[in-house]
Enzyme design. Structure first.
Site, short mmCIF file in Angstrom:
data_model
loop_
_atom_site.label_atom_id
_atom_site.label_comp_id
_atom_site.label_asym_id
_atom_site.label_seq_id
_atom_site.Cartn_x
_atom_site.Cartn_y
_atom_site.Cartn_z
N GLU A 1 -1.58 -8.99 4.36
CA GLU A 1 -1.52 -9.40 5.77
C GLU A 1 -2.89 -9.67 6.39
OE1 GLU A 1 -1.24 -4.81 5.94
OE2 GLU A 1 -0.92 -6.45 4.53
N CYS B 1 0.83 -1.20 0.00
CA CYS B 1 0.00 0.00 0.00
C CYS B 1 0.87 1.26 0.00
CB CYS B 1 -0.98 -0.04 1.17
SG CYS B 1 -2.36 1.12 1.01
N HIS C 1 -3.58 -5.40 0.65
CA HIS C 1 -3.01 -5.80 1.94
C HIS C 1 -2.97 -7.32 2.07
CE1 HIS C 1 -2.72 -1.87 4.02
NE2 HIS C 1 -3.68 -1.54 3.16
#
EC number: 6.3.5.2
Length: 530
Positions: free
Chosen positions: A181, A84, A179
Protein backbone atom coordinates in the site's frame (compact mmCIF):
# COMPACT_ATOMS: atom_id res chain seq x y z
CA UNK A 1 -24.91 -1.65 -4.30
CA UNK A 2 -21.28 -1.34 -5.36
CA UNK A 3 -18.93 -4.30 -5.37
CA UNK A 4 -16.69 -3.84 -2.37
CA UNK A 5 -13.65 -5.01 -0.44
CA UNK A 6 -13.55 -5.30 3.36
CA UNK A 7 -10.32 -4.17 5.05
CA UNK A 8 -9.81 -5.40 8.61
CA UNK A 9 -7.59 -3.03 10.59
CA UNK A 10 -5.16 -4.37 13.20
CA UNK A 11 -3.60 -1.05 14.11
CA UNK A 12 -1.27 -0.23 11.23
CA UNK A 13 -0.52 3.45 10.70
CA UNK A 14 -1.01 3.00 6.96
CA UNK A 15 -4.28 1.04 6.82
CA UNK A 16 -6.01 4.02 5.20
CA UNK A 17 -3.55 3.75 2.31
CA UNK A 18 -4.85 0.24 1.56
CA UNK A 19 -8.37 1.61 1.14
CA UNK A 20 -7.13 4.47 -1.02
CA UNK A 21 -5.18 2.16 -3.33
CA UNK A 22 -8.22 -0.12 -3.71
CA UNK A 23 -10.43 2.84 -4.57
CA UNK A 24 -7.86 4.10 -7.05
CA UNK A 25 -8.50 0.80 -8.84
CA UNK A 26 -12.18 1.80 -9.10
CA UNK A 27 -13.35 -0.53 -6.33
CA UNK A 28 -15.20 0.59 -3.21
CA UNK A 29 -13.58 -0.42 0.09
CA UNK A 30 -14.42 -0.07 3.77
CA UNK A 31 -12.20 -0.28 6.86
CA UNK A 32 -13.47 -2.00 10.01
CA UNK A 33 -11.77 -2.99 13.25
CA UNK A 34 -9.99 -6.33 13.03
CA UNK A 35 -11.91 -7.79 15.98
CA UNK A 36 -15.32 -7.85 14.30
CA UNK A 37 -17.22 -11.08 14.95
CA UNK A 38 -17.93 -13.95 12.58
CA UNK A 39 -21.55 -12.85 12.16
CA UNK A 40 -20.40 -9.48 10.80
CA UNK A 41 -18.15 -11.15 8.23
CA UNK A 42 -20.88 -13.55 7.11
CA UNK A 43 -23.36 -10.69 6.81
CA UNK A 44 -20.91 -8.75 4.62
CA UNK A 45 -20.51 -11.75 2.33
CA UNK A 46 -24.28 -12.18 2.14
CA UNK A 47 -24.45 -8.57 0.91
CA UNK A 48 -22.05 -9.28 -1.93
CA UNK A 49 -18.59 -8.77 -0.43
CA UNK A 50 -15.93 -9.68 -3.03
CA UNK A 51 -12.78 -9.98 -0.92
CA UNK A 52 -11.00 -9.26 2.37
CA UNK A 53 -7.66 -7.59 3.13
CA UNK A 54 -5.94 -7.99 6.52
CA UNK A 55 -3.80 -5.00 7.53
CA UNK A 56 -0.46 -4.78 9.29
CA UNK A 57 -0.01 -3.98 12.98
CA UNK A 58 2.53 -2.83 15.54
CA UNK A 59 1.59 -5.90 17.62
CA UNK A 60 3.13 -9.37 17.54
CA UNK A 61 1.04 -12.17 16.05
CA UNK A 62 2.38 -14.86 18.38
CA UNK A 63 2.08 -12.98 21.65
CA UNK A 64 -0.70 -14.00 24.00
CA UNK A 65 -3.67 -11.68 23.73
CA UNK A 66 -2.86 -10.45 20.22
CA UNK A 67 -5.86 -9.71 18.03
CA UNK A 68 -6.97 -12.70 15.98
CA UNK A 69 -8.58 -12.71 12.57
CA UNK A 70 -12.25 -13.81 12.75
CA UNK A 71 -12.40 -17.50 11.85
CA UNK A 72 -15.17 -16.81 9.33
CA UNK A 73 -12.71 -14.86 7.16
CA UNK A 74 -11.11 -18.14 6.13
CA UNK A 75 -14.27 -20.16 5.53
CA UNK A 76 -16.75 -17.84 3.77
CA UNK A 77 -15.29 -18.51 0.32
CA UNK A 78 -13.96 -15.08 -0.70
CA UNK A 79 -10.32 -14.27 -1.54
CA UNK A 80 -8.16 -12.96 1.31
CA UNK A 81 -4.94 -10.91 1.18
CA UNK A 82 -2.83 -10.68 4.34
CA UNK A 83 -0.30 -7.84 4.71
CA UNK A 84 2.54 -8.04 7.27
CA UNK A 85 0.72 -8.84 10.55
CA UNK A 86 -2.15 -10.03 8.36
CA UNK A 87 0.19 -12.57 6.75
CA UNK A 88 1.48 -13.75 10.11
CA UNK A 89 -2.03 -14.12 11.52
CA UNK A 90 -3.13 -16.03 8.43
CA UNK A 91 -0.16 -18.38 8.72
CA UNK A 92 -0.60 -18.96 12.43
CA UNK A 93 -4.36 -19.52 12.35
CA UNK A 94 -4.17 -21.88 9.37
CA UNK A 95 -1.47 -24.16 10.79
CA UNK A 96 1.82 -22.45 9.99
CA UNK A 97 4.47 -21.12 12.38
CA UNK A 98 5.41 -17.53 13.25
CA UNK A 99 8.63 -16.70 15.10
CA UNK A 100 10.50 -13.65 16.34
CA UNK A 101 13.15 -12.61 13.82
CA UNK A 102 16.76 -12.02 14.84
CA UNK A 103 17.05 -9.70 11.84
CA UNK A 104 14.24 -7.16 11.89
CA UNK A 105 13.48 -5.43 8.60
CA UNK A 106 12.43 -1.78 8.50
CA UNK A 107 12.64 0.11 5.23
CA UNK A 108 13.70 -0.70 1.68
CA UNK A 109 14.13 -4.34 0.70
CA UNK A 110 14.44 -6.39 -2.47
CA UNK A 111 12.07 -9.34 -2.76
CA UNK A 112 12.42 -12.28 -5.11
CA UNK A 113 9.16 -13.61 -6.55
CA UNK A 114 8.79 -17.41 -6.63
CA UNK A 115 6.61 -19.60 -8.81
CA UNK A 116 3.76 -18.26 -10.85
CA UNK A 117 0.91 -16.79 -8.83
CA UNK A 118 -1.97 -14.61 -9.97
CA UNK A 119 -0.83 -11.91 -7.57
CA UNK A 120 2.82 -11.51 -8.59
CA UNK A 121 3.19 -13.19 -11.98
CA UNK A 122 4.88 -10.82 -14.43
CA UNK A 123 5.50 -8.07 -11.86
CA UNK A 124 9.16 -7.12 -11.45
CA UNK A 125 11.24 -3.99 -10.97
CA UNK A 126 14.42 -5.60 -12.25
CA UNK A 127 15.85 -9.00 -13.13
CA UNK A 128 18.99 -10.57 -11.67
CA UNK A 129 21.75 -12.08 -13.79
CA UNK A 130 20.26 -15.47 -12.96
CA UNK A 131 16.91 -14.36 -14.42
CA UNK A 132 15.02 -13.93 -11.13
CA UNK A 133 12.35 -11.24 -11.07
CA UNK A 134 12.92 -8.84 -8.17
CA UNK A 135 10.59 -6.35 -6.48
CA UNK A 136 11.55 -3.15 -4.66
CA UNK A 137 9.39 -3.09 -1.54
CA UNK A 138 8.96 -1.55 1.91
CA UNK A 139 9.29 -3.79 4.97
CA UNK A 140 8.35 -3.08 8.58
CA UNK A 141 8.34 -6.21 10.73
CA UNK A 142 9.98 -7.97 13.64
CA UNK A 143 8.20 -11.34 13.41
CA UNK A 144 8.21 -13.63 10.40
CA UNK A 145 6.57 -16.79 9.10
CA UNK A 146 8.99 -19.71 9.50
CA UNK A 147 6.75 -22.58 8.38
CA UNK A 148 4.05 -22.48 5.71
CA UNK A 149 0.51 -23.59 6.58
CA UNK A 150 -0.74 -26.77 4.87
CA UNK A 151 -1.74 -26.13 1.26
CA UNK A 152 0.36 -22.96 0.87
CA UNK A 153 3.32 -22.46 -1.45
CA UNK A 154 6.20 -19.99 -1.30
CA UNK A 155 5.46 -16.80 -3.26
CA UNK A 156 8.31 -14.42 -2.29
CA UNK A 157 11.49 -14.23 -0.21
CA UNK A 158 14.31 -11.90 0.86
CA UNK A 159 17.81 -12.75 2.07
CA UNK A 160 16.74 -12.36 5.71
CA UNK A 161 13.09 -13.43 5.35
CA UNK A 162 12.87 -16.77 3.50
CA UNK A 163 9.05 -16.62 3.52
CA UNK A 164 8.14 -13.07 2.47
CA UNK A 165 5.04 -14.15 0.59
CA UNK A 166 2.80 -17.22 0.44
CA UNK A 167 -0.28 -18.36 -1.43
CA UNK A 168 -2.98 -21.03 -1.41
CA UNK A 169 -4.49 -20.28 -4.79
CA UNK A 170 -7.10 -23.01 -4.56
CA UNK A 171 -8.79 -20.97 -1.81
CA UNK A 172 -7.76 -17.54 -3.06
CA UNK A 173 -5.52 -16.85 -0.04
CA UNK A 174 -2.47 -14.64 -0.58
CA UNK A 175 -0.13 -12.96 1.88
CA UNK A 176 2.94 -10.73 1.74
CA UNK A 177 5.31 -9.65 4.50
CA UNK A 178 5.96 -6.29 2.84
CA UNK A 179 3.56 -3.34 2.44
CA UNK A 180 2.11 -2.99 -1.08
CA UNK A 181 0.00 0.00 0.00
CA UNK A 182 2.93 2.41 0.48
CA UNK A 183 4.45 4.27 -2.45
CA UNK A 184 7.92 2.87 -1.68
CA UNK A 185 6.71 -0.54 -2.93
CA UNK A 186 6.98 0.26 -6.63
CA UNK A 187 4.58 -2.43 -7.90
CA UNK A 188 2.31 -2.20 -4.86
CA UNK A 189 -0.52 -0.37 -6.57
CA UNK A 190 -0.50 -2.93 -9.39
CA UNK A 191 -0.54 -5.80 -6.86
CA UNK A 192 -3.59 -4.45 -5.04
CA UNK A 193 -5.39 -3.73 -8.31
CA UNK A 194 -4.64 -7.28 -9.45
CA UNK A 195 -5.97 -8.70 -6.19
CA UNK A 196 -9.28 -6.84 -6.26
CA UNK A 197 -9.90 -7.16 -10.00
CA UNK A 198 -8.27 -10.36 -11.26
CA UNK A 199 -8.52 -12.44 -8.08
CA UNK A 200 -11.67 -11.05 -6.40
CA UNK A 201 -13.42 -10.39 -9.72
CA UNK A 202 -14.36 -6.75 -9.08
CA UNK A 203 -15.23 -4.82 -12.24
CA UNK A 204 -14.31 -1.34 -10.98
CA UNK A 205 -17.76 0.23 -10.65
CA UNK A 206 -16.76 2.99 -8.17
CA UNK A 207 -16.75 6.34 -10.03
CA UNK A 208 -17.66 9.94 -9.26
CA UNK A 209 -20.61 10.53 -11.65
CA UNK A 210 -22.43 7.53 -10.21
CA UNK A 211 -21.53 8.62 -6.68
CA UNK A 212 -23.08 12.07 -7.23
CA UNK A 213 -26.35 10.60 -8.53
CA UNK A 214 -26.54 8.14 -5.65
CA UNK A 215 -25.60 10.74 -3.02
CA UNK A 216 -28.19 13.24 -4.27
CA UNK A 217 -30.91 10.59 -4.20
CA UNK A 218 -29.81 9.46 -0.73
CA UNK A 219 -29.85 13.02 0.66
CA UNK A 220 -33.32 13.69 -0.77
CA UNK A 221 -34.68 10.46 0.69
CA UNK A 222 -33.02 11.08 4.07
CA UNK A 223 -34.01 14.74 4.46
CA UNK A 224 -37.34 14.90 2.67
CA UNK A 225 -38.78 18.41 2.99
CA UNK A 226 -36.83 19.27 6.18
CA UNK A 227 -34.50 22.25 6.56
CA UNK A 228 -30.72 21.63 6.88
CA UNK A 229 -28.01 23.85 8.40
CA UNK A 230 -24.28 23.52 7.76
CA UNK A 231 -21.27 25.17 9.37
CA UNK A 232 -19.33 26.49 6.38
CA UNK A 233 -15.66 27.09 7.12
CA UNK A 234 -14.45 27.78 3.60
CA UNK A 235 -12.32 24.64 3.72
CA UNK A 236 -12.55 21.93 1.07
CA UNK A 237 -14.66 19.47 3.05
CA UNK A 238 -17.43 21.80 4.22
CA UNK A 239 -17.48 23.58 0.84
CA UNK A 240 -17.95 20.35 -1.11
CA UNK A 241 -20.56 19.13 1.39
CA UNK A 242 -22.47 22.39 0.92
CA UNK A 243 -22.33 22.12 -2.87
CA UNK A 244 -23.52 18.50 -2.84
CA UNK A 245 -26.39 19.12 -0.42
CA UNK A 246 -27.44 22.23 -2.34
CA UNK A 247 -27.48 20.15 -5.54
CA UNK A 248 -29.87 17.76 -3.78
CA UNK A 249 -32.25 20.06 -1.86
CA UNK A 250 -31.60 23.64 -2.98
CA UNK A 251 -32.95 26.32 -0.62
CA UNK A 252 -33.71 23.81 2.12
CA UNK A 253 -30.01 24.28 3.00
CA UNK A 254 -28.77 27.27 5.01
CA UNK A 255 -25.04 27.65 5.65
CA UNK A 256 -23.64 29.47 8.67
CA UNK A 257 -20.23 31.01 7.98
CA UNK A 258 -18.46 32.05 11.20
CA UNK A 259 -15.56 34.48 10.80
CA UNK A 260 -13.46 34.09 13.94
CA UNK A 261 -10.95 36.71 12.86
CA UNK A 262 -8.33 34.07 12.11
CA UNK A 263 -9.00 33.46 8.42
CA UNK A 264 -6.58 34.06 5.56
CA UNK A 265 -6.53 37.37 3.68
CA UNK A 266 -9.91 38.07 2.01
CA UNK A 267 -11.06 34.50 2.69
CA UNK A 268 -14.47 35.58 3.97
CA UNK A 269 -15.15 37.61 0.82
CA UNK A 270 -14.11 34.72 -1.41
CA UNK A 271 -16.37 32.23 0.37
CA UNK A 272 -19.38 34.55 0.20
CA UNK A 273 -18.78 35.29 -3.47
CA UNK A 274 -18.41 31.65 -4.45
CA UNK A 275 -21.51 30.39 -2.67
CA UNK A 276 -23.95 33.30 -2.78
CA UNK A 277 -23.16 34.90 -6.12
CA UNK A 278 -22.03 31.89 -8.14
CA UNK A 279 -24.09 29.07 -6.64
CA UNK A 280 -27.06 30.76 -5.02
CA UNK A 281 -26.59 29.11 -1.62
CA UNK A 282 -28.24 30.78 1.38
CA UNK A 283 -25.54 31.88 3.85
CA UNK A 284 -25.67 33.57 7.24
CA UNK A 285 -22.36 35.43 7.69
CA UNK A 286 -21.37 36.01 11.32
CA UNK A 287 -18.42 38.24 12.23
CA UNK A 288 -17.41 36.94 15.66
CA UNK A 289 -13.87 38.34 15.67
CA UNK A 290 -14.26 40.25 18.94
CA UNK A 291 -15.72 37.25 20.76
CA UNK A 292 -12.93 34.88 19.71
CA UNK A 293 -10.11 37.36 20.28
CA UNK A 294 -11.46 38.20 23.71
CA UNK A 295 -11.51 34.56 24.79
CA UNK A 296 -7.98 33.99 23.46
CA UNK A 297 -6.44 36.92 25.35
CA UNK A 298 -3.58 35.72 27.55
CA UNK A 299 -3.77 32.10 26.31
CA UNK A 300 -0.45 30.73 24.99
CA UNK A 301 -0.84 26.93 25.19
CA UNK A 302 -1.66 25.52 21.72
CA UNK A 303 -4.03 22.83 22.98
CA UNK A 304 -5.88 25.37 25.12
CA UNK A 305 -6.21 27.65 22.08
CA UNK A 306 -7.64 24.84 19.97
CA UNK A 307 -10.21 23.98 22.61
CA UNK A 308 -11.25 27.60 23.13
CA UNK A 309 -11.71 28.16 19.41
CA UNK A 310 -13.70 24.94 19.09
CA UNK A 311 -15.89 25.81 22.08
CA UNK A 312 -16.57 29.35 20.89
CA UNK A 313 -17.40 28.10 17.41
CA UNK A 314 -20.00 25.78 18.93
CA UNK A 315 -21.46 28.65 20.94
CA UNK A 316 -21.70 31.03 17.97
CA UNK A 317 -23.07 28.33 15.69
CA UNK A 318 -25.59 27.30 18.33
CA UNK A 319 -26.86 30.88 18.65
CA UNK A 320 -27.34 31.19 14.90
CA UNK A 321 -28.86 27.74 14.51
CA UNK A 322 -31.39 28.59 17.20
CA UNK A 323 -32.69 31.38 14.98
CA UNK A 324 -33.44 28.90 12.17
CA UNK A 325 -36.53 27.38 13.73
CA UNK A 326 -37.36 24.97 10.92
CA UNK A 327 -33.99 23.20 10.80
CA UNK A 328 -34.04 19.51 11.70
CA UNK A 329 -30.67 18.42 10.28
CA UNK A 330 -27.08 19.44 10.94
CA UNK A 331 -24.77 18.80 7.98
CA UNK A 332 -21.03 18.32 8.43
CA UNK A 333 -18.11 17.82 6.08
CA UNK A 334 -16.98 14.64 7.84
CA UNK A 335 -14.80 12.54 5.54
CA UNK A 336 -13.75 8.90 5.75
CA UNK A 337 -10.43 9.42 7.59
CA UNK A 338 -12.40 11.28 10.30
CA UNK A 339 -14.72 8.30 10.65
CA UNK A 340 -11.79 5.88 10.91
CA UNK A 341 -9.93 8.04 13.45
CA UNK A 342 -13.05 8.44 15.58
CA UNK A 343 -13.57 4.70 15.61
CA UNK A 344 -9.93 4.19 16.59
CA UNK A 345 -10.23 6.68 19.42
CA UNK A 346 -13.35 4.95 20.76
CA UNK A 347 -11.63 1.56 20.82
CA UNK A 348 -8.46 2.95 22.40
CA UNK A 349 -6.32 1.91 19.42
CA UNK A 350 -5.50 5.48 18.38
CA UNK A 351 -3.17 8.02 19.97
CA UNK A 352 -4.22 11.66 20.02
CA UNK A 353 -1.49 14.04 18.78
CA UNK A 354 -3.65 17.16 18.50
CA UNK A 355 -7.33 17.73 19.22
CA UNK A 356 -9.42 18.35 16.10
CA UNK A 357 -11.53 21.46 15.70
CA UNK A 358 -14.98 20.45 14.51
CA UNK A 359 -18.62 20.71 15.46
CA UNK A 360 -18.88 17.15 16.74
CA UNK A 361 -20.61 18.25 19.95
CA UNK A 362 -23.43 20.07 18.20
CA UNK A 363 -25.96 17.31 17.38
CA UNK A 364 -26.80 16.56 21.04
CA UNK A 365 -26.84 20.23 22.01
CA UNK A 366 -29.18 21.28 19.22
CA UNK A 367 -31.29 18.13 19.08
CA UNK A 368 -30.63 17.89 15.34
CA UNK A 369 -30.16 14.81 13.21
CA UNK A 370 -26.75 14.45 11.61
CA UNK A 371 -26.20 14.55 7.84
CA UNK A 372 -22.70 13.57 6.64
CA UNK A 373 -22.77 13.13 2.86
CA UNK A 374 -18.97 12.81 2.48
CA UNK A 375 -18.33 10.23 5.18
CA UNK A 376 -17.46 7.53 2.61
CA UNK A 377 -14.84 9.61 0.78
CA UNK A 378 -11.12 10.23 1.13
CA UNK A 379 -9.72 13.74 0.64
CA UNK A 380 -8.66 13.17 -2.97
CA UNK A 381 -12.15 11.87 -3.75
CA UNK A 382 -13.69 14.92 -2.07
CA UNK A 383 -11.63 17.16 -4.35
CA UNK A 384 -12.72 15.18 -7.41
CA UNK A 385 -16.33 15.54 -6.28
CA UNK A 386 -15.93 19.29 -5.77
CA UNK A 387 -14.71 19.80 -9.34
CA UNK A 388 -17.56 17.66 -10.68
CA UNK A 389 -20.03 19.84 -8.74
CA UNK A 390 -18.64 23.01 -10.30
CA UNK A 391 -16.63 24.49 -7.44
CA UNK A 392 -13.68 26.67 -8.54
CA UNK A 393 -10.49 24.58 -8.83
CA UNK A 394 -8.57 27.16 -6.77
CA UNK A 395 -10.95 26.43 -3.88
CA UNK A 396 -11.03 22.66 -4.32
CA UNK A 397 -7.28 22.21 -4.71
CA UNK A 398 -6.02 24.77 -2.26
CA UNK A 399 -3.83 23.63 0.57
CA UNK A 400 -5.31 22.39 3.85
CA UNK A 401 -6.08 25.04 6.45
CA UNK A 402 -6.59 24.13 10.13
CA UNK A 403 -10.00 24.69 11.73
CA UNK A 404 -8.53 27.07 14.35
CA UNK A 405 -7.05 29.02 11.44
CA UNK A 406 -4.23 31.42 12.15
CA UNK A 407 -4.77 30.74 15.85
CA UNK A 408 -2.35 27.82 15.65
CA UNK A 409 0.00 29.57 13.23
CA UNK A 410 0.63 32.37 15.72
CA UNK A 411 2.93 30.87 18.34
CA UNK A 412 1.85 31.69 21.86
CA UNK A 413 -0.81 34.30 22.60
CA UNK A 414 -3.05 35.36 19.72
CA UNK A 415 -3.36 39.12 19.19
CA UNK A 416 -5.18 41.09 16.51
CA UNK A 417 -1.90 42.79 15.54
CA UNK A 418 -0.17 39.43 15.08
CA UNK A 419 -3.04 38.08 12.95
CA UNK A 420 -2.92 41.09 10.62
CA UNK A 421 0.84 40.77 10.11
CA UNK A 422 0.61 37.03 9.51
CA UNK A 423 -2.32 37.35 7.11
CA UNK A 424 -0.38 39.68 4.85
CA UNK A 425 2.87 37.69 5.01
CA UNK A 426 1.05 34.44 4.26
CA UNK A 427 -0.75 35.98 1.28
CA UNK A 428 2.57 37.12 -0.22
CA UNK A 429 4.08 33.65 0.21
CA UNK A 430 1.12 31.91 -1.45
CA UNK A 431 0.97 34.48 -4.27
CA UNK A 432 4.63 33.92 -5.10
CA UNK A 433 4.23 30.13 -5.01
CA UNK A 434 1.31 30.39 -7.45
CA UNK A 435 3.33 32.64 -9.79
CA UNK A 436 6.60 30.67 -9.77
CA UNK A 437 6.89 27.74 -12.19
CA UNK A 438 9.27 24.81 -12.04
CA UNK A 439 10.80 24.52 -15.54
CA UNK A 440 11.26 20.76 -15.29
CA UNK A 441 7.61 19.91 -14.57
CA UNK A 442 5.83 22.98 -15.89
CA UNK A 443 3.86 23.15 -12.63
CA UNK A 444 3.75 26.04 -10.21
CA UNK A 445 5.44 25.65 -6.86
CA UNK A 446 2.02 25.91 -5.25
CA UNK A 447 1.01 22.78 -7.17
CA UNK A 448 4.29 21.07 -6.31
CA UNK A 449 3.82 21.60 -2.57
CA UNK A 450 1.16 19.80 -0.56
CA UNK A 451 0.87 22.51 2.07
CA UNK A 452 2.53 25.90 2.47
CA UNK A 453 2.01 28.72 4.95
CA UNK A 454 3.65 31.36 7.11
CA UNK A 455 4.05 31.12 10.90
CA UNK A 456 4.23 34.16 13.19
CA UNK A 457 6.97 33.97 15.82
CA UNK A 458 6.36 36.28 18.80
CA UNK A 459 10.03 37.21 19.08
CA UNK A 460 11.79 40.32 17.81
CA UNK A 461 15.10 40.61 16.03
CA UNK A 462 17.37 43.53 15.21
CA UNK A 463 17.49 44.72 11.63
CA UNK A 464 18.49 47.66 9.47
CA UNK A 465 16.18 49.47 7.05
CA UNK A 466 17.60 52.52 5.31
CA UNK A 467 19.86 54.24 7.80
CA UNK A 468 17.84 53.17 10.81
CA UNK A 469 17.82 50.27 13.24
CA UNK A 470 14.67 48.15 13.45
CA UNK A 471 13.50 45.78 16.15
CA UNK A 472 10.60 43.81 14.70
CA UNK A 473 8.98 40.38 14.47
CA UNK A 474 10.06 37.18 12.71
CA UNK A 475 8.04 35.05 10.29
CA UNK A 476 8.83 31.42 9.41
CA UNK A 477 7.86 29.93 6.05
CA UNK A 478 6.78 26.29 5.91
CA UNK A 479 6.27 24.24 2.72
CA UNK A 480 6.07 20.44 2.56
CA UNK A 481 5.60 17.68 0.02
CA UNK A 482 3.71 14.52 0.91
CA UNK A 483 1.50 11.82 -0.57
CA UNK A 484 -0.62 11.14 2.49
CA UNK A 485 0.23 13.73 5.21
CA UNK A 486 1.34 10.86 7.47
CA UNK A 487 4.95 11.64 6.60
CA UNK A 488 6.22 14.76 4.83
CA UNK A 489 9.45 16.23 3.49
CA UNK A 490 10.23 19.94 3.45
CA UNK A 491 9.91 21.32 -0.06
CA UNK A 492 13.20 22.29 -1.80
CA UNK A 493 11.98 25.69 -2.96
CA UNK A 494 14.42 27.50 -5.28
CA UNK A 495 16.60 30.04 -3.50
CA UNK A 496 15.58 32.91 -5.83
CA UNK A 497 11.93 32.21 -4.96
CA UNK A 498 12.64 32.25 -1.23
CA UNK A 499 14.67 35.44 -1.62
CA UNK A 500 11.80 37.12 -3.47
CA UNK A 501 9.25 36.08 -0.83
CA UNK A 502 11.52 37.29 1.98
CA UNK A 503 12.18 40.62 0.29
CA UNK A 504 8.50 41.28 -0.35
CA UNK A 505 7.42 40.40 3.19
CA UNK A 506 10.09 42.56 4.82
CA UNK A 507 9.39 45.50 2.51
CA UNK A 508 5.60 45.25 2.32
CA UNK A 509 4.63 44.10 5.82
CA UNK A 510 5.74 46.79 8.24
CA UNK A 511 6.47 45.10 11.55
CA UNK A 512 8.42 42.11 10.19
CA UNK A 513 12.16 42.37 9.53
CA UNK A 514 13.29 38.75 9.35
CA UNK A 515 12.07 35.69 7.41
CA UNK A 516 13.31 32.12 7.98
CA UNK A 517 12.54 28.83 6.17
CA UNK A 518 11.60 25.66 8.06
CA UNK A 519 13.61 22.63 6.84
CA UNK A 520 12.12 20.04 9.24
CA UNK A 521 10.52 16.83 7.97
CA UNK A 522 7.63 14.87 9.50
CA UNK A 523 8.57 13.01 11.59
CA UNK A 524 10.08 14.21 13.87
CA UNK A 525 8.32 17.56 13.38
CA UNK A 526 4.61 17.89 12.63
CA UNK A 527 3.52 19.90 9.60
CA UNK A 528 1.84 22.64 11.65
CA UNK A 529 3.94 24.30 14.34
CA UNK A 530 1.18 24.01 16.94
Amino acid sequence: MHQRILILDYGSQVTQLIARRVREAGVYSEIHAGDVDDAFVRDQVAQGLKGIILSGSHASAYEEGSMRVPAAVFDVGVPVLGICYGMQSMAQQLGGTVSFSDHREFGYAEVRAHGHTKLLDGLADFTTDEGHGMLKVWMSHGDKVTELPPGFKLMASTASCPIAGMADESRGFYAVQFHPEVTHTVQGKAMLARFVKDICGCEGDWNMPDYISEAVARIREQVGSDEVILGLSGGVDSSVAAALIHRAIGDQLTCVFVDHGLLRLDEGKQVMQTFTENMGVKIVHVDATSQFMGKLTGVADPEAKRKIIGREFVEVFQDEAGKLQGAKWLAQGTIYPDVIESAGAKTGKATSIKSHHNVGGLPDTLNLQLLEPLRELFKDEVRELGVALGLPPQMVYRHPFPGPGLGVRILGEVKHEYAELLRRADAIFIEELRNAKDPASGLTWYELTSQAFAVFLPVKSVGVMGDGRTYEYVVALRAVQTFDFMTADWAPLPHPLLARVSSRIINEVRGINRVVYDVSSKPPATIEWE
